[in-house]
Design an enzyme around this catalytic site. Sequence first.
Site, PDB file in Angstrom:
ATOM      1  CG  ASP A  87      -0.148   0.193   2.460  1.00 27.23           C
ATOM      2  OD1 ASP A  87       0.849   0.473   3.347  1.00 27.23           O
ATOM      3  OD2 ASP A  87      -0.161  -1.742   3.791  1.00 27.23           O
ATOM      4  CD  GLU A 107       2.640  -6.003  -1.649  1.00 21.26           C
ATOM      5  OE1 GLU A 107       3.019  -5.933  -1.106  1.00 21.26           O
ATOM      6  OE2 GLU A 107       2.242  -7.561  -1.589  1.00 21.26           O
ATOM      7  N   GLY A 140       9.625 -12.328  -1.460  1.00 20.56           N
ATOM      8  CA  GLY A 140      10.263 -11.781  -0.230  1.00 20.56           C
ATOM      9  C   GLY A 140      11.431 -12.753   0.810  1.00 20.56           C
ATOM     10  CG  ASP A 157       3.390  -2.782   5.598  1.00 17.67           C
ATOM     11  OD1 ASP A 157       2.950  -3.616   6.886  1.00 17.67           O
ATOM     12  OD2 ASP A 157       3.282  -1.845   5.387  1.00 17.67           O
ATOM     13  CB  SER A 158       4.318  -9.787   6.820  1.00 22.72           C
ATOM     14  OG  SER A 158       3.624  -9.759   8.176  1.00 22.72           O
ATOM     15  CG  ASP A 160      -3.060 -11.529  10.388  1.00 30.15           C
ATOM     16  OD1 ASP A 160      -2.996 -10.943  11.603  1.00 30.15           O
ATOM     17  OD2 ASP A 160      -3.661 -10.554   9.689  1.00 30.15           O
TER      18      ASP A 160
END
Length: 283
Positions: A87, A107, A140, A157-158, A160
């Site tokens: 995002d 990403e 990643g 920044d994953s 869940d």
Amino acid sequence: MSDDWFEETLYPGIHSRMRITEQLFQGDSELQKLNLFENERFGRVLTLDGVVQTTEKDEFIYHEMLTHVPLLAHGQARRVMVVGGGDGGMIEEALKHRSVEHVTLVEIDAGVIEFSKKYLGSICGEAFDDPRTNIVIADGLVHAETTADRFDVIIVDSTDPIGPGEALFSDRFYRACHRCLAPGGILVTQNGVPFMQPEELAKSVAAMRGLFSDAYCYTAAVPTYVGGCMAFGWATENETLRHTDLPTLQSRFDAAGIDTRYYTPAVHQAAFALPRYIGDLIA
Ligand code: AG3
């Protein structure tokens, strides 16, 4: 008033709902179900595979705490890698630091980036077009295992640990991050809401402890991540970084000239004071 509701069903036995005042987008990327709607309290809300990821009104808490805490504890971070974070909110916050020369965003889902550029400008700003930004569309885990770059700060920044995000909670991934951190580097991770997902935090910190001389966590309360405070994993070879004193944080923060709405040096320090039930999980 519309009577359409989005219902998050992430946790067994408790669901949460947000009113959809306007449905803005619903569709599938190659990897995930994307949903974007407007809510009267949170503004635009992005969900992936039925789980709230970010909202216009409270994204600042999460993004500030996963960037400014490691960057200001480090003190001279020049190279940053964000894993996930399609995002753009995380890179946007990291790029506010003048010291940052380079941000790599890894990403897995190109669809999320395209979508965010189009609909989430209030969250990503111009970050995708910043000359310091390098976008890599890749897994990643694979990227961290193979890149020749070294980073001062790695921010995970994953989503869940379900679906595409699962690999980012594995031993193997933390080992790969350890490999591509520069000396004195810091790894921070999205580690879920400990009241709701206690094993997730316990497992991650235990795995990091096997690889780093200092592994710990810190917290912040993010309203849309229901269930109390969220935990962020912290791993580094330099234990003193976690205990950076207040005057040092304050002078770095002043020098950085960054405007924040959640982060303050005092909040930074306090975030490492763990409520007992969270401390016990990572003991
Ligand atoms: N990614 C973290 C969302 C986690 C939600 N999980 C939960 N409530 N347990 C946010 C991406 C923002 N850049």
